[in-house]
Design a protein around this motif. Structure first.
Motif, PDB file in Angstrom:
ATOM      1  N   ASN A   1      -5.529   2.165 -10.801  1.00 30.82           N
ATOM      2  CA  ASN A   1      -6.063   1.586 -10.438  1.00 30.82           C
ATOM      3  C   ASN A   1      -5.161   0.168 -11.289  1.00 30.82           C
ATOM      4  O   ASN A   1      -5.160  -1.404 -10.538  1.00 30.82           O
ATOM      5  CB  ASN A   1      -7.374   1.187 -11.389  1.00 30.82           C
ATOM      6  CG  ASN A   1      -9.025   1.749 -10.350  1.00 30.82           C
ATOM      7  OD1 ASN A   1      -8.641   1.830  -8.927  1.00 30.82           O
ATOM      8  ND2 ASN A   1      -9.276   2.617 -11.213  1.00 30.82           N
ATOM      9  N   ASP A   2      -3.807   0.712 -12.298  1.00 33.04           N
ATOM     10  CA  ASP A   2      -2.984   0.128 -12.937  1.00 33.04           C
ATOM     11  C   ASP A   2      -1.695  -0.002 -12.628  1.00 33.04           C
ATOM     12  O   ASP A   2      -1.234   0.219 -13.509  1.00 33.04           O
ATOM     13  CB  ASP A   2      -3.564  -0.772 -14.598  1.00 33.04           C
ATOM     14  CG  ASP A   2      -4.720  -0.705 -14.332  1.00 33.04           C
ATOM     15  OD1 ASP A   2      -5.227  -1.660 -13.953  1.00 33.04           O
ATOM     16  OD2 ASP A   2      -5.770  -0.364 -15.513  1.00 33.04           O
ATOM     17  N   ALA A   3      -1.131   0.625 -11.096  1.00 31.30           N
ATOM     18  CA  ALA A   3      -0.225   0.707 -10.713  1.00 31.30           C
ATOM     19  C   ALA A   3       0.167  -0.094  -9.839  1.00 31.30           C
ATOM     20  O   ALA A   3       0.065  -1.674  -9.868  1.00 31.30           O
ATOM     21  CB  ALA A   3      -0.503   1.568  -9.667  1.00 31.30           C
TER      22      ALA A   3
ATOM     23  N   ASP B   1       0.909  -0.940   0.125  1.00 25.59           N
ATOM     24  CA  ASP B   1      -0.309  -0.116  -0.158  1.00 25.59           C
ATOM     25  C   ASP B   1       0.591   1.493   0.254  1.00 25.59           C
ATOM     26  O   ASP B   1       2.300   1.390   1.024  1.00 25.59           O
ATOM     27  CB  ASP B   1      -1.134  -0.182   1.009  1.00 25.59           C
ATOM     28  CG  ASP B   1      -1.754  -1.147   1.158  1.00 25.59           C
ATOM     29  OD1 ASP B   1      -2.175  -1.849   0.154  1.00 25.59           O
ATOM     30  OD2 ASP B   1      -2.423  -1.457   2.328  1.00 25.59           O
ATOM     31  N   VAL B   2       0.766   2.340  -0.657  1.00 26.34           N
ATOM     32  CA  VAL B   2       1.720   3.111  -0.689  1.00 26.34           C
ATOM     33  C   VAL B   2       0.324   4.734  -1.181  1.00 26.34           C
ATOM     34  O   VAL B   2      -0.624   4.995  -1.839  1.00 26.34           O
ATOM     35  CB  VAL B   2       2.094   2.925  -2.866  1.00 26.34           C
ATOM     36  CG1 VAL B   2       2.891   4.350  -2.807  1.00 26.34           C
ATOM     37  CG2 VAL B   2       2.906   1.710  -2.673  1.00 26.34           C
ATOM     38  N   GLN B   3       1.653   5.830  -0.388  1.00 28.76           N
ATOM     39  CA  GLN B   3       0.705   7.202  -0.471  1.00 28.76           C
ATOM     40  C   GLN B   3       1.167   8.221  -1.472  1.00 28.76           C
ATOM     41  O   GLN B   3       2.586   7.929  -0.841  1.00 28.76           O
ATOM     42  CB  GLN B   3       0.887   7.463   1.076  1.00 28.76           C
ATOM     43  CG  GLN B   3       0.234   9.131   1.532  1.00 28.76           C
ATOM     44  CD  GLN B   3      -1.250   8.743   0.836  1.00 28.76           C
ATOM     45  OE1 GLN B   3      -2.339   8.547   1.112  1.00 28.76           O
ATOM     46  NE2 GLN B   3      -1.273   9.932  -0.118  1.00 28.76           N
TER      47      GLN B   3
ATOM     48  N   LYS C   1      -3.279  15.129   0.275  1.00 28.05           N
ATOM     49  CA  LYS C   1      -2.692  14.670   0.365  1.00 28.05           C
ATOM     50  C   LYS C   1      -3.699  13.815  -0.540  1.00 28.05           C
ATOM     51  O   LYS C   1      -5.133  13.548  -0.690  1.00 28.05           O
ATOM     52  CB  LYS C   1      -2.819  13.028   1.085  1.00 28.05           C
ATOM     53  CG  LYS C   1      -1.824  13.903   2.739  1.00 28.05           C
ATOM     54  CD  LYS C   1      -1.759  12.578   3.257  1.00 28.05           C
ATOM     55  CE  LYS C   1      -0.537  13.185   4.402  1.00 28.05           C
ATOM     56  NZ  LYS C   1      -0.311  11.830   5.303  1.00 28.05           N
ATOM     57  N   ARG C   2      -3.443  13.029  -1.937  1.00 22.04           N
ATOM     58  CA  ARG C   2      -4.172  12.138  -2.749  1.00 22.04           C
ATOM     59  C   ARG C   2      -4.359  10.675  -2.033  1.00 22.04           C
ATOM     60  O   ARG C   2      -4.144  10.285  -0.579  1.00 22.04           O
ATOM     61  CB  ARG C   2      -2.620  11.692  -3.814  1.00 22.04           C
ATOM     62  CG  ARG C   2      -2.340  12.710  -4.875  1.00 22.04           C
ATOM     63  CD  ARG C   2      -1.888  12.709  -6.153  1.00 22.04           C
ATOM     64  NE  ARG C   2      -1.407  13.841  -6.598  1.00 22.04           N
ATOM     65  CZ  ARG C   2      -1.923  13.982  -7.183  1.00 22.04           C
ATOM     66  NH1 ARG C   2      -2.735  14.133  -7.920  1.00 22.04           N
ATOM     67  NH2 ARG C   2      -1.378  15.704  -7.837  1.00 22.04           N
ATOM     68  N   ALA C   3      -5.391   9.891  -2.752  1.00 19.62           N
ATOM     69  CA  ALA C   3      -6.093   8.623  -2.174  1.00 19.62           C
ATOM     70  C   ALA C   3      -4.995   7.629  -2.704  1.00 19.62           C
ATOM     71  O   ALA C   3      -3.993   7.639  -3.296  1.00 19.62           O
ATOM     72  CB  ALA C   3      -6.763   8.630  -3.281  1.00 19.62           C
ATOM     73  N   PRO C   4      -4.513   7.013  -1.094  1.00 17.47           N
ATOM     74  CA  PRO C   4      -4.028   6.082  -1.112  1.00 17.47           C
ATOM     75  C   PRO C   4      -4.161   5.065  -2.199  1.00 17.47           C
ATOM     76  O   PRO C   4      -4.349   4.589  -2.095  1.00 17.47           O
ATOM     77  CB  PRO C   4      -4.144   5.109  -0.253  1.00 17.47           C
ATOM     78  CG  PRO C   4      -5.152   5.641   1.161  1.00 17.47           C
ATOM     79  CD  PRO C   4      -4.982   6.663  -0.273  1.00 17.47           C
TER      80      PRO C   4
END
Length: 121
Positions: free
Chosen positions: A108-110, A42-44, A54-57
């Motif tokens: 969603n394709d990270a 999981d990335v912030q 902040k952007r969504a994690p």
């Protein structure tokens, strides 16, 4: 006096910026959770929104094989976004797969492709 051509140029620049804002290519993020074998994290994202929030994690992001050896909670990683949806991809089969949707360059394709910084290195 504003010329019609000037308005056209402003429109095209604004339109191009709008497209770029919705196109996801890569960004830096900090890992705040890993699974047991470091294959999912999981990335912030580090870059804040234009509003300063902040952007969504990014949740359950697959990690490349080499990066798994160095990834730890707190590491800064390079997150890339695939050109096409990876919904139909099976990590264990390594086979061609049908596209699950028409989305492109989507968060969603990270995937984590590199560890950029780890304390102590």
């Amino acid at each position: 006096m504003v010329k019609a051509r000037d308005q056209d140029i402003r429109f095209l620049k604004s339109f191009a910026n709008s497209i770029k804002a919705d196109l996801h290519v890569a960004q830096l993020g900090r890992v705040y959770k890993t699974n047991e074998d470091n294959s999912l994290v999981d990335v912030q994202p580090l870059a804040l929104n234009s509003s300063g929030t902040k952007r969504a994690p990014l949740i359950n992001v697959p990690v490349g094989l080499v990066a798994r050896h160095y990834i730890v909670v707190g590491a800064v990683v390079l997150v890339q976004f695939l050109d096409r949806s990876m919904e139909g991809w099976n990590r264990s089969s390594n086979q061609e797969f049908p596209l699950g949707s028409k989305r492109m360059h989507d968060v969603n394709d990270a995937v984590v492709s590199e560890v950029m910084w780890v304390e102590g290195y």
